[in-house]
Design an enzyme around this catalytic site. Structure first.
Site, PDB file in Angstrom:
ATOM      1  N   ARG A  67     -63.301  53.920  38.207  1.00 14.46           N
ATOM      2  CA  ARG A  67     -62.919  52.521  38.430  1.00 14.46           C
ATOM      3  C   ARG A  67     -63.380  51.619  37.292  1.00 14.46           C
ATOM      4  NH1 ARG A  67     -64.856  48.032  42.140  1.00 14.46           N
ATOM      5  NH2 ARG A  67     -62.981  47.005  42.945  1.00 14.46           N
ATOM      6  N   ILE A 120     -58.761  43.281  41.064  1.00  8.74           N
ATOM      7  CA  ILE A 120     -58.731  44.686  41.460  1.00  8.74           C
ATOM      8  C   ILE A 120     -59.319  44.745  42.869  1.00  8.74           C
ATOM      9  CG2 ILE A 120     -60.962  45.121  40.322  1.00  8.74           C
ATOM     10  CD1 ILE A 120     -60.105  48.005  39.889  1.00  8.74           C
ATOM     11  N   SER A 121     -58.606  45.406  43.773  1.00  8.67           N
ATOM     12  CA  SER A 121     -58.998  45.386  45.177  1.00  8.67           C
ATOM     13  C   SER A 121     -60.353  46.033  45.402  1.00  8.67           C
ATOM     14  CB  SER A 121     -57.962  46.123  46.031  1.00  8.67           C
ATOM     15  OG  SER A 121     -56.729  45.462  46.011  1.00  8.67           O
ATOM     16  N   GLN A 122     -61.021  45.553  46.409  1.00  2.36           N
ATOM     17  CA  GLN A 122     -62.277  46.145  46.859  1.00  2.36           C
ATOM     18  C   GLN A 122     -62.018  47.602  47.253  1.00  2.36           C
ATOM     19  OE1 GLN A 122     -62.930  45.465  50.718  1.00  2.36           O
ATOM     20  NE2 GLN A 122     -65.006  46.262  50.829  1.00  2.36           N
TER      21      GLN A 122
END
Length: 275
Positions: A96, A122-124
């Site tokens: 990530r 950017i999504s959790q």
């Protein structure tokens, strides 16, 4: 009562059956960290020079520790209720920190959304894992459409276990960023990135075995429902101030089943493109 047949180029209006609002067993609902919206405060967006040096040093050391940090993140996701081994293995496989700005790389494995520019995030990790696990539950999708490529992270995760991943990004700068990021990863599946209006989907590639939408519209676009294969699922946030994840399953040529899931907070779904 019989109705006149519509032209073939105009899909039938969906007949939607609804289930009561329910919480999934896969994890908790919305919290400040359980969000795809910008959650960093001003002090984080404008760090001091010393803080910048500290973050750069941490980012430089991250390559040595990223496997361990991802393992910890996957363990945390499992503790939070994610049980799909395909999703967990895919998240373990994708670094990530390679998808965020170097100054934020040291935070890449926190359970938080992070800014990627252009007012997007950017999504959790929990949100990514949860949405993919729900979409794929009891299924082995061969072709999945993602609306909102962002920096490319979720597409990279999908491509670890889905043979064909199609992803659309409407912001040119993010499209370019995702293209560079995705070119550097190893994926089992093929990723096809498009620049365009995600609210229109990709009709020429439909039907899809799953669709995941990474931004919240007041209403989920009907055109996307028609691009689902029968038996496939679409998961997307819906709402303005108050948002919920919505799961649609296509049950027939003109029928869909809708279930409301967790409270979430996403960036808004917008039409058109931005250059």
């Amino acid at each position: 009562m019989n109705k006149p047949r519509r032209p073939l180029d105009r899909p039938l209006a969906p007949r939607v059956s609804r289930s009561p609002v329910r919480s999934s067993t896969l994890g908790p609902g919305y919290s400040v960290a359980n969000s795809n919206a910008r959650i960093l405060g001003p002090q984080t967006l404008a760090p001091t020079l010393a803080a910048q040096r500290q973050m750069a040093q941490a980012a430089g050391n991250l390559g040595l520790n990223s496997d361990r940090l991802r393992t910890q993140m996957v363990r945390r996701l499992r503790d939070q209720g994610i049980r799909d081994d395909r999703v967990l293995a895919a998240i373990q496989a994708v670094a990530r920190h390679d998808f965020v700005d170097q100054g934020l790389a040291s935070r890449a494995y926190e359970d938080a959304a992070l800014p990627i520019g252009y007012g997007q995030t950017i999504s959790q990790p929990w949100v990514v894992a949860y949405m993919l696990a729900v979409m794929c539950e009891g299924r082995s999708p061969e072709r999945v459409l993602e609306i909102g490529a962002g920096c490319g992270y979720q597409a990279a995760v999908l491509a670890q276990f889905v043979p064909e991943v199609y992803t659309v990004e409407r912001i040119r700068g993010l499209y370019d960023q995702a293209r560079l990021n995705l070119a550097q990863i190893r994926a089992r599946g093929h990723i096809r990135l498009s620049f365009g209006d995600g609210m229109q989907g990709l009709e020429h590639r439909a039907p899809f075995d799953g669709i995941v939408v990474a931004a919240a519209g007041v209403k989920i676009p009907e055109v996307l429902l028609h691009q689902l294969a029968v038996g496939a699922r679409l998961i997307a946030p819906e709402g303005a101030t108050h948002q919920r994840l919505i799961l649609f399953e296509r049950t027939g040529p003109s029928s869909w089943h809708r279930v409301e899931l967790e409270d979430v907070r996403f960036v808004p779904l917008r039409p058109g493109t931005q250059t």
